[in-house]
Design an enzyme around this catalytic site. Structure first.
Site, PDB file in Angstrom:
ATOM      1  N   LYS A  22     -13.134 -19.755  12.735  1.00 39.16           N
ATOM      2  CA  LYS A  22     -12.797 -20.329  11.677  1.00 39.16           C
ATOM      3  C   LYS A  22     -13.076 -19.374  10.165  1.00 39.16           C
ATOM      4  O   LYS A  22     -12.138 -19.244   9.327  1.00 39.16           O
ATOM      5  CB  LYS A  22     -13.421 -21.823  11.125  1.00 39.16           C
ATOM      6  N   ASN A  23     -14.312 -18.975  10.113  1.00 39.48           N
ATOM      7  CA  ASN A  23     -14.777 -18.347   8.959  1.00 39.48           C
ATOM      8  C   ASN A  23     -13.826 -17.101   8.850  1.00 39.48           C
ATOM      9  O   ASN A  23     -13.540 -16.447   7.572  1.00 39.48           O
ATOM     10  CB  ASN A  23     -16.136 -17.886   8.919  1.00 39.48           C
ATOM     11  N   ARG A  97     -14.698 -25.879   1.193  1.00 36.80           N
ATOM     12  CA  ARG A  97     -15.720 -24.792   1.125  1.00 36.80           C
ATOM     13  C   ARG A  97     -14.946 -23.417   1.087  1.00 36.80           C
ATOM     14  O   ARG A  97     -15.205 -22.459   0.236  1.00 36.80           O
ATOM     15  CB  ARG A  97     -16.909 -24.960   2.001  1.00 36.80           C
ATOM     16  N   ASP A 121     -18.210 -28.583   4.143  1.00 39.64           N
ATOM     17  CA  ASP A 121     -19.513 -28.930   5.048  1.00 39.64           C
ATOM     18  C   ASP A 121     -20.867 -28.704   4.249  1.00 39.64           C
ATOM     19  O   ASP A 121     -20.890 -28.011   3.204  1.00 39.64           O
ATOM     20  CB  ASP A 121     -19.667 -28.054   6.277  1.00 39.64           C
TER      21      ASP A 121
END
Length: 184
Positions: A22-23, A97, A121
């Site tokens: 994801k990141n 985020r 989150d």
């Protein structure tokens, strides 16, 4: 949690394609803002945060074409910077985020980047000042609207420099690197 048990004396064979992370996907997808050229990105995980970011980019004017599962073509040749100051962006950007990652590429290419206070989150402390301190060191001016919780950076020109960020931040480092790639 899945595991592999490896016993000696056996040759391993076969292939494994790990799911994209994801990141890293958020960072790579935001990097498409650095160029007006078509960019194909594969192994993009089909998860909510990544899909939200792709939606935000499309609202910003990035042409998004899904080529196959987990494979997209992006073209950021007609960016609508006015979207960054819209109520839609305030709502869309605050729900993710990772939306902070669009600021560096926008600053590099267009001389400005804005972001509402990101949500997402709530795992641990997640500072934004590491990102903005890096942008300032490259020559950007920082703005913050306290009433609307809206951050911004602007620069006529960015300048390469040596820097040591005061906090270890993978996304902060990636964001500042993206801002710096078009610096003088």
């Amino acid at each position: 949690m899945a595991s592999f048990k490896i016993e000696g004396g056996q040759k391993l064979h076969g292939t494994i394609t790990p799911q994209g992370a994801k990141n890293e996907a958020l960072q790579i997808v935001c990097a498409v803002l650095l160029t007006p050229e078509k960019v194909v990105v594969e192994n993009i995980p089909d998860i909510i945060d990544v899909n939200k970011l792709i939606f935000i980019l499309s609202e910003l004017g990035v042409k998004v074409e899904k080529l196959a599962p987990n494979s997209y073509c992006f073209q950021a040749d007609e960016i609508n910077l006015e979207y960054l100051e819209s109520s839609d962006f305030r709502k869309d950007g605050s729900s993710l985020r990772g939306s902070i990652m669009i600021v560096g590429p926008l600053l590099a290419r267009f001389g400005k980047g804005f972001i509402p206070r990101p949500g997402g989150d709530k795992i641990g402390r997640r500072r934004l000042d590491t990102h903005f301190e890096g942008f300032i060191r490259l020559g950007a001016k920082f703005k913050y609207n306290k009433e609307e919780h809206f951050y911004g950076v602007e620069a006529d020109e960015l300048y390469g420099t040596e820097m040591l960020l005061d906090e270890a931040s993978v996304t902060g480092t990636a964001n500042v690197l993206m801002a710096s790639v078009l610096a003088t």
